[in-house]
Scaffold this active site. Structure first.
Site, short mmCIF file in Angstrom:
data_model
loop_
_atom_site.label_atom_id
_atom_site.label_comp_id
_atom_site.label_asym_id
_atom_site.label_seq_id
_atom_site.Cartn_x
_atom_site.Cartn_y
_atom_site.Cartn_z
N GLU A 107 1.13 -1.06 0.34
CA GLU A 107 0.03 -0.20 0.60
C GLU A 107 1.03 1.61 0.21
OE1 GLU A 107 -1.57 2.32 3.41
OE2 GLU A 107 -1.14 0.18 4.83
N LYS A 141 -2.61 -1.66 15.55
CA LYS A 141 -2.51 -0.48 16.15
C LYS A 141 -3.76 -0.61 17.43
CE LYS A 141 0.37 1.46 14.52
NZ LYS A 141 0.87 3.28 13.77
N1 PSU Z 1 -2.25 1.90 10.88
C1 PSU Z 1 -0.89 1.77 10.77
N2 PSU Z 1 -0.26 2.68 9.89
C2 PSU Z 1 -0.86 3.06 8.48
C3 PSU Z 1 -2.17 3.60 8.58
C4 PSU Z 1 -3.14 2.15 9.55
O1 PSU Z 1 -0.61 1.67 11.64
O2 PSU Z 1 -0.03 3.30 8.01
C5 PSU Z 1 -2.41 3.64 7.46
C6 PSU Z 1 -3.23 1.87 6.32
O3 PSU Z 1 -3.30 2.70 5.08
C7 PSU Z 1 -5.09 1.99 6.50
C8 PSU Z 1 -5.19 3.15 6.86
O4 PSU Z 1 -5.35 1.70 5.10
O5 PSU Z 1 -4.27 3.87 7.68
C9 PSU Z 1 -7.07 3.44 8.05
O6 PSU Z 1 -7.13 4.55 7.37
P1 PSU Z 1 -8.78 4.83 8.16
O7 PSU Z 1 -8.69 4.74 9.54
O8 PSU Z 1 -9.11 6.43 7.63
O9 PSU Z 1 -9.58 3.55 6.91
#
Ligand code: PSU
Ligand code: MN
Length: 303
Positions: A26, A159
Protein backbone atom coordinates in the site's frame (compact mmCIF):
# COMPACT_ATOMS: atom_id res chain seq x y z
CA UNK A 1 -10.80 -7.03 -13.90
CA UNK A 2 -8.62 -5.17 -16.38
CA UNK A 3 -9.74 -1.62 -17.19
CA UNK A 4 -8.29 1.37 -19.00
CA UNK A 5 -7.15 3.10 -15.79
CA UNK A 6 -4.91 0.24 -14.74
CA UNK A 7 -1.19 0.67 -15.50
CA UNK A 8 0.88 -2.36 -14.60
CA UNK A 9 4.67 -2.22 -14.92
CA UNK A 10 6.08 -4.63 -17.48
CA UNK A 11 8.00 -6.56 -14.87
CA UNK A 12 4.87 -7.12 -12.78
CA UNK A 13 2.71 -7.91 -15.81
CA UNK A 14 5.19 -10.60 -16.89
CA UNK A 15 5.40 -12.00 -13.38
CA UNK A 16 1.62 -12.25 -13.05
CA UNK A 17 1.12 -13.92 -16.40
CA UNK A 18 3.91 -16.41 -15.65
CA UNK A 19 2.50 -17.22 -12.17
CA UNK A 20 5.56 -15.87 -10.45
CA UNK A 21 5.30 -14.57 -6.87
CA UNK A 22 4.18 -10.93 -6.59
CA UNK A 23 3.52 -8.97 -3.39
CA UNK A 24 1.30 -5.88 -3.34
CA UNK A 25 2.16 -2.96 -1.03
CA UNK A 26 0.00 0.00 0.00
CA UNK A 27 1.06 3.64 -0.24
CA UNK A 28 -0.89 5.40 2.53
CA UNK A 29 1.84 4.23 4.89
CA UNK A 30 4.20 6.37 2.77
CA UNK A 31 2.04 9.51 2.55
CA UNK A 32 0.22 9.37 5.91
CA UNK A 33 1.86 6.70 8.05
CA UNK A 34 5.47 7.81 8.44
CA UNK A 35 7.44 11.08 8.26
CA UNK A 36 9.88 11.99 5.49
CA UNK A 37 12.52 10.67 4.80
CA UNK A 38 11.87 7.45 6.76
CA UNK A 39 8.70 6.87 4.71
CA UNK A 40 10.44 6.64 1.35
CA UNK A 41 13.51 4.89 2.74
CA UNK A 42 11.29 2.24 4.28
CA UNK A 43 9.19 1.83 1.13
CA UNK A 44 12.34 1.15 -0.90
CA UNK A 45 13.81 -1.14 1.74
CA UNK A 46 10.59 -3.17 1.92
CA UNK A 47 10.65 -3.63 -1.86
CA UNK A 48 14.27 -4.78 -1.63
CA UNK A 49 13.44 -7.33 1.07
CA UNK A 50 10.64 -8.75 -1.06
CA UNK A 51 13.04 -9.14 -3.98
CA UNK A 52 15.70 -10.72 -1.77
CA UNK A 53 13.09 -13.24 -0.71
CA UNK A 54 12.23 -14.28 -4.24
CA UNK A 55 9.13 -12.21 -5.04
CA UNK A 56 8.39 -9.06 -7.07
CA UNK A 57 7.11 -6.02 -5.15
CA UNK A 58 4.17 -3.98 -6.47
CA UNK A 59 3.65 -0.74 -4.57
CA UNK A 60 0.28 0.70 -5.60
CA UNK A 61 -0.92 4.32 -5.83
CA UNK A 62 -3.11 6.58 -7.96
CA UNK A 63 -1.05 8.98 -10.07
CA UNK A 64 -2.89 11.57 -12.15
CA UNK A 65 -5.97 9.41 -12.47
CA UNK A 66 -4.15 6.18 -13.26
CA UNK A 67 -3.96 3.14 -11.02
CA UNK A 68 -0.26 2.41 -10.97
CA UNK A 69 0.68 -1.16 -10.07
CA UNK A 70 4.37 -0.85 -9.28
CA UNK A 71 5.16 2.83 -8.74
CA UNK A 72 8.73 3.87 -9.53
CA UNK A 73 11.18 5.68 -7.22
CA UNK A 74 10.21 9.10 -8.49
CA UNK A 75 6.53 8.44 -7.79
CA UNK A 76 7.43 7.11 -4.36
CA UNK A 77 9.35 10.29 -3.67
CA UNK A 78 6.39 12.37 -4.79
CA UNK A 79 4.04 10.57 -2.38
CA UNK A 80 6.57 10.88 0.42
CA UNK A 81 7.17 14.62 0.12
CA UNK A 82 3.82 16.14 -0.78
CA UNK A 83 0.43 16.66 0.78
CA UNK A 84 -1.35 13.74 -0.84
CA UNK A 85 -4.97 12.61 -0.81
CA UNK A 86 -5.72 9.33 0.92
CA UNK A 87 -7.95 7.06 -1.11
CA UNK A 88 -10.08 4.28 0.32
CA UNK A 89 -12.86 2.45 -1.59
CA UNK A 90 -15.33 5.34 -1.74
CA UNK A 91 -12.74 7.78 -3.09
CA UNK A 92 -11.47 5.82 -6.08
CA UNK A 93 -14.08 6.73 -8.75
CA UNK A 94 -13.98 10.44 -7.93
CA UNK A 95 -10.20 10.76 -7.66
CA UNK A 96 -9.64 8.77 -10.85
CA UNK A 97 -12.30 10.63 -12.86
CA UNK A 98 -10.74 13.95 -11.82
CA UNK A 99 -7.24 12.68 -12.71
CA UNK A 100 -6.00 13.40 -9.19
CA UNK A 101 -3.20 11.58 -7.40
CA UNK A 102 -3.68 9.72 -4.13
CA UNK A 103 -2.13 7.11 -1.94
CA UNK A 104 -4.14 3.95 -1.42
CA UNK A 105 -5.24 2.59 1.95
CA UNK A 106 -5.36 -1.12 2.69
CA UNK A 107 -8.94 -1.20 1.33
CA UNK A 108 -8.13 0.64 -1.90
CA UNK A 109 -4.89 -1.32 -2.39
CA UNK A 110 -6.77 -4.61 -2.15
CA UNK A 111 -9.22 -3.42 -4.80
CA UNK A 112 -6.45 -2.34 -7.18
CA UNK A 113 -4.24 -5.38 -6.52
CA UNK A 114 -7.14 -7.64 -7.30
CA UNK A 115 -7.83 -5.81 -10.57
CA UNK A 116 -4.25 -6.70 -11.50
CA UNK A 117 -4.54 -10.32 -10.35
CA UNK A 118 -2.21 -10.11 -7.34
CA UNK A 119 -2.99 -12.49 -4.47
CA UNK A 120 -0.65 -11.49 -1.63
CA UNK A 121 -0.53 -8.12 0.09
CA UNK A 122 1.81 -6.87 2.82
CA UNK A 123 1.11 -3.93 5.11
CA UNK A 124 2.05 -2.71 8.60
CA UNK A 125 -1.26 -2.42 10.39
CA UNK A 126 -4.81 -2.55 9.07
CA UNK A 127 -7.51 -0.04 9.92
CA UNK A 128 -10.29 -1.27 12.20
CA UNK A 129 -13.01 -0.33 14.64
CA UNK A 130 -11.97 2.84 16.44
CA UNK A 131 -12.28 3.18 20.17
CA UNK A 132 -15.59 4.89 20.89
CA UNK A 133 -17.12 3.56 17.66
CA UNK A 134 -20.37 2.96 19.55
CA UNK A 135 -20.69 6.76 19.48
CA UNK A 136 -18.71 7.80 16.40
CA UNK A 137 -19.51 4.85 14.10
CA UNK A 138 -15.89 5.11 12.90
CA UNK A 139 -15.02 1.75 11.39
CA UNK A 140 -12.33 1.56 8.70
CA UNK A 141 -13.45 0.47 5.24
CA UNK A 142 -10.43 -1.89 5.40
CA UNK A 143 -12.53 -4.40 7.32
CA UNK A 144 -15.36 -4.59 4.79
CA UNK A 145 -12.82 -4.88 2.03
CA UNK A 146 -11.10 -7.81 3.73
CA UNK A 147 -14.45 -9.58 3.64
CA UNK A 148 -15.12 -8.69 -0.01
CA UNK A 149 -11.73 -9.23 -1.59
CA UNK A 150 -9.94 -12.52 -2.13
CA UNK A 151 -6.35 -12.17 -1.00
CA UNK A 152 -4.00 -12.95 1.82
CA UNK A 153 -3.04 -9.87 3.81
CA UNK A 154 -0.02 -9.90 6.09
CA UNK A 155 0.02 -7.34 8.92
CA UNK A 156 1.36 -6.97 12.46
CA UNK A 157 -2.14 -7.00 13.89
CA UNK A 158 -3.91 -3.74 14.51
CA UNK A 159 -2.67 -0.75 16.39
CA UNK A 160 -4.12 -0.20 19.83
CA UNK A 161 -5.47 3.17 18.63
CA UNK A 162 -8.32 0.82 17.68
CA UNK A 163 -10.70 -1.21 19.76
CA UNK A 164 -9.09 -4.59 19.11
CA UNK A 165 -11.92 -6.65 20.56
CA UNK A 166 -14.54 -4.94 18.43
CA UNK A 167 -12.27 -5.21 15.41
CA UNK A 168 -12.05 -8.98 15.93
CA UNK A 169 -15.83 -9.26 16.39
CA UNK A 170 -16.38 -7.34 13.16
CA UNK A 171 -14.00 -9.63 11.25
CA UNK A 172 -15.74 -12.70 12.65
CA UNK A 173 -19.16 -11.38 11.63
CA UNK A 174 -17.98 -10.77 8.08
CA UNK A 175 -16.22 -14.11 7.87
CA UNK A 176 -12.57 -13.03 7.70
CA UNK A 177 -10.24 -15.80 8.87
CA UNK A 178 -7.54 -14.39 11.15
CA UNK A 179 -4.40 -16.49 11.53
CA UNK A 180 -1.66 -15.93 14.11
CA UNK A 181 1.74 -16.54 12.59
CA UNK A 182 3.67 -18.48 15.24
CA UNK A 183 1.46 -16.94 17.92
CA UNK A 184 -1.72 -17.78 19.83
CA UNK A 185 -2.49 -14.15 20.66
CA UNK A 186 -3.42 -11.27 18.41
CA UNK A 187 -0.33 -9.11 17.84
CA UNK A 188 -0.93 -5.43 18.62
CA UNK A 189 1.41 -3.70 16.18
CA UNK A 190 4.06 -2.22 18.53
CA UNK A 191 3.52 -5.07 20.96
CA UNK A 192 4.14 -8.72 20.20
CA UNK A 193 0.84 -9.71 21.70
CA UNK A 194 -2.45 -8.45 23.07
CA UNK A 195 -4.57 -10.38 25.54
CA UNK A 196 -6.89 -11.49 22.74
CA UNK A 197 -6.62 -15.21 22.13
CA UNK A 198 -6.74 -16.18 18.47
CA UNK A 199 -8.66 -19.22 17.31
CA UNK A 200 -6.17 -20.29 14.66
CA UNK A 201 -2.42 -20.24 14.18
CA UNK A 202 0.00 -21.25 11.44
CA UNK A 203 3.67 -21.89 12.01
CA UNK A 204 4.99 -21.69 8.47
CA UNK A 205 4.30 -20.03 5.13
CA UNK A 206 3.52 -23.46 3.67
CA UNK A 207 0.84 -24.01 6.27
CA UNK A 208 -0.73 -20.65 5.36
CA UNK A 209 -0.68 -21.54 1.68
CA UNK A 210 -2.50 -24.81 2.42
CA UNK A 211 -5.33 -22.82 4.00
CA UNK A 212 -5.43 -20.44 1.00
CA UNK A 213 -5.66 -23.42 -1.36
CA UNK A 214 -8.39 -25.11 0.62
CA UNK A 215 -10.43 -21.91 0.62
CA UNK A 216 -10.10 -21.69 -3.17
CA UNK A 217 -11.02 -25.38 -3.59
CA UNK A 218 -14.13 -24.78 -1.53
CA UNK A 219 -15.05 -21.98 -3.93
CA UNK A 220 -14.98 -19.46 -1.11
CA UNK A 221 -13.82 -15.87 -1.45
CA UNK A 222 -12.89 -13.40 1.26
CA UNK A 223 -9.42 -12.50 2.42
CA UNK A 224 -7.31 -14.26 5.01
CA UNK A 225 -5.61 -11.99 7.51
CA UNK A 226 -2.21 -13.21 8.67
CA UNK A 227 -1.05 -11.47 11.84
CA UNK A 228 2.71 -11.51 12.29
CA UNK A 229 4.15 -10.29 15.62
CA UNK A 230 6.77 -7.54 15.66
CA UNK A 231 10.29 -8.95 16.30
CA UNK A 232 10.87 -9.19 20.08
CA UNK A 233 13.74 -6.69 20.19
CA UNK A 234 11.37 -3.94 19.04
CA UNK A 235 8.28 -4.96 20.99
CA UNK A 236 6.90 -2.40 23.47
CA UNK A 237 4.74 -3.59 26.40
CA UNK A 238 1.09 -2.97 25.53
CA UNK A 239 0.38 -1.10 28.80
CA UNK A 240 3.19 1.33 28.01
CA UNK A 241 1.79 2.07 24.56
CA UNK A 242 -1.72 2.36 25.93
CA UNK A 243 -0.93 5.46 27.99
CA UNK A 244 0.51 7.19 24.95
CA UNK A 245 -2.42 6.13 22.79
CA UNK A 246 -4.92 7.48 25.32
CA UNK A 247 -3.14 10.84 25.22
CA UNK A 248 -3.17 10.81 21.41
CA UNK A 249 -6.92 10.06 21.37
CA UNK A 250 -7.56 12.88 23.87
CA UNK A 251 -5.67 15.27 21.57
CA UNK A 252 -7.72 14.14 18.59
CA UNK A 253 -10.98 14.66 20.49
CA UNK A 254 -9.87 18.10 21.60
CA UNK A 255 -8.99 19.10 18.04
CA UNK A 256 -12.25 17.46 16.82
CA UNK A 257 -10.44 15.29 14.28
CA UNK A 258 -12.82 12.93 12.50
CA UNK A 259 -13.17 10.79 9.38
CA UNK A 260 -10.15 9.96 7.26
CA UNK A 261 -7.98 12.45 9.11
CA UNK A 262 -8.26 10.54 12.39
CA UNK A 263 -5.90 7.60 11.73
CA UNK A 264 -3.06 9.80 10.31
CA UNK A 265 -3.51 12.27 13.19
CA UNK A 266 -3.19 9.53 15.80
CA UNK A 267 -0.19 7.92 14.07
CA UNK A 268 1.58 11.27 13.94
CA UNK A 269 0.78 12.15 17.57
CA UNK A 270 2.11 8.78 18.76
CA UNK A 271 5.29 9.17 16.74
CA UNK A 272 5.92 12.59 18.25
CA UNK A 273 5.26 11.41 21.81
CA UNK A 274 7.58 8.41 21.56
CA UNK A 275 10.39 10.18 19.69
CA UNK A 276 11.54 7.84 17.01
CA UNK A 277 11.07 4.66 19.05
CA UNK A 278 7.62 3.92 17.68
CA UNK A 279 8.81 4.80 14.18
CA UNK A 280 11.67 2.32 14.43
CA UNK A 281 9.25 -0.31 15.67
CA UNK A 282 6.95 0.45 12.75
CA UNK A 283 9.84 0.08 10.28
CA UNK A 284 10.97 -3.19 11.88
CA UNK A 285 7.53 -4.77 11.76
CA UNK A 286 6.81 -3.92 8.15
CA UNK A 287 10.15 -5.37 7.07
CA UNK A 288 9.33 -8.48 9.03
CA UNK A 289 5.96 -8.68 7.28
CA UNK A 290 7.66 -8.24 3.90
CA UNK A 291 9.77 -11.34 4.55
CA UNK A 292 6.77 -13.45 5.44
CA UNK A 293 4.64 -12.07 2.58
CA UNK A 294 7.33 -12.90 0.02
CA UNK A 295 7.58 -16.42 1.39
CA UNK A 296 3.80 -16.90 1.22
CA UNK A 297 3.75 -15.56 -2.36
CA UNK A 298 6.57 -17.92 -3.26
CA UNK A 299 4.82 -21.08 -1.97
CA UNK A 300 1.49 -19.89 -3.32
CA UNK A 301 2.96 -19.63 -6.82
CA UNK A 302 4.09 -23.29 -6.78
CA UNK A 303 1.39 -25.50 -8.12
N1 PSU B 1 -2.45 1.75 10.60
C1 PSU B 1 -1.12 1.91 10.75
N2 PSU B 1 -0.42 2.57 9.78
C2 PSU B 1 -1.01 3.05 8.66
C3 PSU B 1 -2.43 2.86 8.50
C4 PSU B 1 -3.09 2.20 9.49
O1 PSU B 1 -0.58 1.47 11.73
O2 PSU B 1 -0.33 3.65 7.81
C5 PSU B 1 -3.11 3.35 7.25
C6 PSU B 1 -3.38 2.19 6.29
O3 PSU B 1 -3.20 2.63 4.95
C7 PSU B 1 -4.84 1.87 6.53
C8 PSU B 1 -5.39 3.25 6.79
O4 PSU B 1 -5.49 1.25 5.44
O5 PSU B 1 -4.40 3.89 7.58
C9 PSU B 1 -6.72 3.20 7.51
O6 PSU B 1 -7.31 4.45 7.50
P1 PSU B 1 -8.85 4.61 7.96
O7 PSU B 1 -8.84 4.29 9.44
O8 PSU B 1 -9.17 6.05 7.68
O9 PSU B 1 -9.64 3.65 7.15
MN1 MN C 1 -12.56 6.06 9.68
Amino acid sequence: MMNKYLKISNEIKDAISNHMPVVALESTIISHGMPYPENVETAKEVERIIRDNGAIPATIAIIKGEIIIGIDEQQMDYLAKNDIKKASRMDLPYIISKKYSASTTVAATMICAQMAGIKVFVTGGIGGVHRGAEESFDISADLQELAKSDMVVVCAGAKAILDLEKTMEYLETFGVLVLGYQTDYLPAFYSQESSIKLLYRADSAEEIVEVIRCKAELGMTGSILVTNPIPSEFSVPIEEMDLIIQQAIAKANEAQIKGKRLTPFLLDAIQKMTNKDSLHANIALIKNNARLGAEIAYYNSKK
